[in-house]
Motif scaffolding. Sequence first.
Motif, PDB file in Angstrom:
ATOM      1  N   ARG A 124     -20.670 -82.580  41.957  1.00 38.48           N
ATOM      2  CA  ARG A 124     -21.038 -83.962  42.294  1.00 38.48           C
ATOM      3  C   ARG A 124     -21.808 -84.637  41.153  1.00 38.48           C
ATOM      4  NH1 ARG A 124     -21.589 -86.439  47.727  1.00 38.48           N
ATOM      5  NH2 ARG A 124     -21.602 -84.331  48.605  1.00 38.48           N
ATOM      6  N   PRO A 125     -22.797 -83.960  40.538  1.00 36.40           N
ATOM      7  CA  PRO A 125     -23.461 -84.597  39.398  1.00 36.40           C
ATOM      8  C   PRO A 125     -22.501 -84.964  38.268  1.00 36.40           C
ATOM      9  CG  PRO A 125     -24.783 -82.774  40.185  1.00 36.40           C
ATOM     10  CD  PRO A 125     -23.468 -82.693  40.913  1.00 36.40           C
ATOM     11  N   LEU A 126     -21.501 -84.119  38.034  1.00 37.35           N
ATOM     12  CA  LEU A 126     -20.598 -84.399  36.918  1.00 37.35           C
ATOM     13  C   LEU A 126     -19.524 -85.412  37.270  1.00 37.35           C
ATOM     14  CD1 LEU A 126     -20.402 -80.906  35.208  1.00 37.35           C
ATOM     15  CD2 LEU A 126     -21.957 -82.824  34.809  1.00 37.35           C
ATOM     16  N   TYR A 127     -19.165 -85.541  38.551  1.00 36.61           N
ATOM     17  CA  TYR A 127     -18.308 -86.675  38.931  1.00 36.61           C
ATOM     18  C   TYR A 127     -18.997 -87.982  38.543  1.00 36.61           C
ATOM     19  CZ  TYR A 127     -16.188 -83.237  42.210  1.00 36.61           C
ATOM     20  OH  TYR A 127     -15.621 -82.135  42.785  1.00 36.61           O
ATOM     21  N   GLN A 179     -17.790 -90.867  35.606  1.00 41.43           N
ATOM     22  CA  GLN A 179     -17.472 -92.258  35.946  1.00 41.43           C
ATOM     23  C   GLN A 179     -18.499 -93.263  35.440  1.00 41.43           C
ATOM     24  OE1 GLN A 179     -14.617 -93.223  37.182  1.00 41.43           O
ATOM     25  NE2 GLN A 179     -13.853 -91.157  37.573  1.00 41.43           N
ATOM     26  N   THR A 180     -19.718 -92.820  35.139  1.00 42.43           N
ATOM     27  CA  THR A 180     -20.771 -93.776  34.761  1.00 42.43           C
ATOM     28  C   THR A 180     -21.315 -93.575  33.360  1.00 42.43           C
ATOM     29  OG1 THR A 180     -22.673 -92.479  35.559  1.00 42.43           O
ATOM     30  CG2 THR A 180     -21.489 -93.845  37.178  1.00 42.43           C
ATOM     31  N   GLY A 181     -21.153 -92.375  32.794  1.00 47.71           N
ATOM     32  CA  GLY A 181     -21.711 -92.109  31.477  1.00 47.71           C
ATOM     33  C   GLY A 181     -23.219 -92.003  31.456  1.00 47.71           C
ATOM     34  N   VAL A 182     -23.815 -91.757  32.616  1.00 46.66           N
ATOM     35  CA  VAL A 182     -25.279 -91.695  32.736  1.00 46.66           C
ATOM     36  C   VAL A 182     -25.675 -90.276  33.148  1.00 46.66           C
ATOM     37  CG1 VAL A 182     -27.312 -92.616  33.922  1.00 46.66           C
ATOM     38  CG2 VAL A 182     -25.377 -94.124  33.389  1.00 46.66           C
ATOM     39  N   PRO A 183     -26.599 -89.614  32.435  1.00 46.16           N
ATOM     40  CA  PRO A 183     -26.970 -88.241  32.777  1.00 46.16           C
ATOM     41  C   PRO A 183     -27.720 -88.149  34.098  1.00 46.16           C
ATOM     42  CG  PRO A 183     -28.387 -89.081  31.025  1.00 46.16           C
ATOM     43  CD  PRO A 183     -27.311 -90.109  31.238  1.00 46.16           C
TER      44      PRO A 183
END
Length: 269
Positions: free
Chosen positions: A47-50, A54-58
């Motif tokens: 889920r964190p990497l989805y 999609q957002t480019g935000v860590p």
Amino acid sequence: MNKVILVVLDGLNAKTAHTYMGFLEHLIENNQCAAYRMNAELPAQSRPLYEVIQTGVPSYLNGIVSNGTVRRSKETSVFQLAKAAGLKTGAASYHWVSELYNKAPFNPMTDRIQLDTDQAIENGLFYYEDHYPDSHLIADGAYLINEKQTDYILIHSMNIDDIGHKFGSQSKEYVQAAVRMDALLANYLMDWLKKGYQVVVTADHGMNEYCTHNGVTEEERQVPLYIFSDKVTVGDCRETLVPQLQLAPLLCYLLAIEKSAAMQDLTFI
């Protein structure tokens, strides 16, 4: 054309892809795509990497820090940017993607099929069992491409990850799951390219021999990145390790839309 199909093969590490996915390797050998390795963000969880993709935000900034963080994204996603630019969006994917960008929590009785909505993902076919067959999943994506004429679509499979959690990355079962997906892509990819789509094939994270992923090892973090686009120079560039935060701005570049202010500048192509 500026249409993009993003294929995310959940749990596929780079070593397995580059060793056993013979159809994709055939296309690299014949200079039909660009191939890189991508380094997944941490934590190497789905889920964190989805959200990163999609957002480019860590994660420490976007707040989606574990698989148990069940809420809508607060960041600007490629789905939103594409829709705002007048493009049609779609997803055939695991239900966590719906929870991030359309509805949270996901209700399997009402949310499996979401067509012609006003959400960020306008047309979605969402599954909620990890063993949902990849053959059905790819067919779901093809339906949205053909019938809904999507300009930006995510096709996200779970079978490799599911098998990896049961048998580990060193197992014959894990390799067989990757080989099956390679064969499925062989049946669809060339048709998508003929229709004018650009195609990006990657993974959210990899898998280790202990049937899990979360840490910093190469097996868990390094994933494949195949890019089929006339906007990107073809060739085997796998000596280059691309940060996963570069994927969202890459997608915006391929779609010919402005990236969000939170995304990195695109630097690797």
